[in-house]
Design a protein around this motif. Structure first.
Motif, PDB file in Angstrom:
ATOM      1  N   ASN A  74     -53.884 112.693 -44.935  1.00  9.24           N
ATOM      2  CA  ASN A  74     -54.370 111.904 -43.805  1.00  9.24           C
ATOM      3  C   ASN A  74     -54.180 110.423 -44.142  1.00  9.24           C
ATOM      4  O   ASN A  74     -53.759 110.077 -45.251  1.00  9.24           O
ATOM      5  N   GLU A  75     -54.496 109.548 -43.205  1.00  4.71           N
ATOM      6  CA  GLU A  75     -54.248 108.116 -43.389  1.00  4.71           C
ATOM      7  C   GLU A  75     -54.961 107.538 -44.602  1.00  4.71           C
ATOM      8  O   GLU A  75     -54.372 106.774 -45.367  1.00  4.71           O
ATOM      9  N   SER A  76     -56.227 107.879 -44.785  1.00  2.00           N
ATOM     10  CA  SER A  76     -56.973 107.305 -45.901  1.00  2.00           C
ATOM     11  C   SER A  76     -56.455 107.824 -47.246  1.00  2.00           C
ATOM     12  O   SER A  76     -56.393 107.070 -48.214  1.00  2.00           O
ATOM     13  N   GLU A  77     -56.071 109.097 -47.298  1.00  3.09           N
ATOM     14  CA  GLU A  77     -55.497 109.645 -48.538  1.00  3.09           C
ATOM     15  C   GLU A  77     -54.174 108.967 -48.871  1.00  3.09           C
ATOM     16  O   GLU A  77     -53.925 108.618 -50.019  1.00  3.09           O
ATOM     17  N   LEU A  78     -53.342 108.773 -47.843  1.00  3.10           N
ATOM     18  CA  LEU A  78     -52.055 108.122 -48.075  1.00  3.10           C
ATOM     19  C   LEU A  78     -52.249 106.688 -48.553  1.00  3.10           C
ATOM     20  O   LEU A  78     -51.586 106.245 -49.492  1.00  3.10           O
ATOM     21  N   ALA A  79     -53.175 105.967 -47.952  1.00  5.40           N
ATOM     22  CA  ALA A  79     -53.458 104.590 -48.381  1.00  5.40           C
ATOM     23  C   ALA A  79     -53.919 104.569 -49.834  1.00  5.40           C
ATOM     24  O   ALA A  79     -53.505 103.703 -50.613  1.00  5.40           O
ATOM     25  N   GLU A  80     -54.741 105.533 -50.217  1.00  6.42           N
ATOM     26  CA  GLU A  80     -55.238 105.619 -51.590  1.00  6.42           C
ATOM     27  C   GLU A  80     -54.098 105.904 -52.569  1.00  6.42           C
ATOM     28  O   GLU A  80     -54.007 105.268 -53.628  1.00  6.42           O
TER      29      GLU A  80
END
Length: 84
Positions: free
Chosen positions: A28-34
């Motif tokens: 998801n977006e937050s995982e990818l950003a991390e």
């Protein structure tokens, strides 16, 4: 290198937008950003303001909005990816 890092690096042989990477990986977006933040911290990914990728953004100048940037694996990142 984690499986998530490997999958993201697999998409960064060419300059890619956040959205293009998001479409290809199972994050998801937050995982990818991390993951991108971790890869940038390791020096395995470079971050750019535009697709021309002329001047990378310094890691201390990165904001929190990873979705507005473009990404490319560094030489070190490609070596780590291929050496796995």
């Amino acid at each position: 290198m984690t499986d998530k890092e490997f999958d993201v690096l697999d998409e960064l042989y060419f300059v890619q937008s956040f959205d293009a990477i998001l479409e290809e990986v199972e994050l998801n977006e937050s995982e990818l950003a991390e993951v991108l933040s971790a890869l940038i911290g390791k020096g395995w990914v470079k971050c750019y303001n535009d697709r021309q990728a002329e001047m990378p953004i310094a890691s201390n100048d990165l904001g929190k909005d990873f979705a507005t940037y473009f990404y490319l694996a560094s030489k070190e990142g490609l070596l780590a990816h291929n050496g796995r």
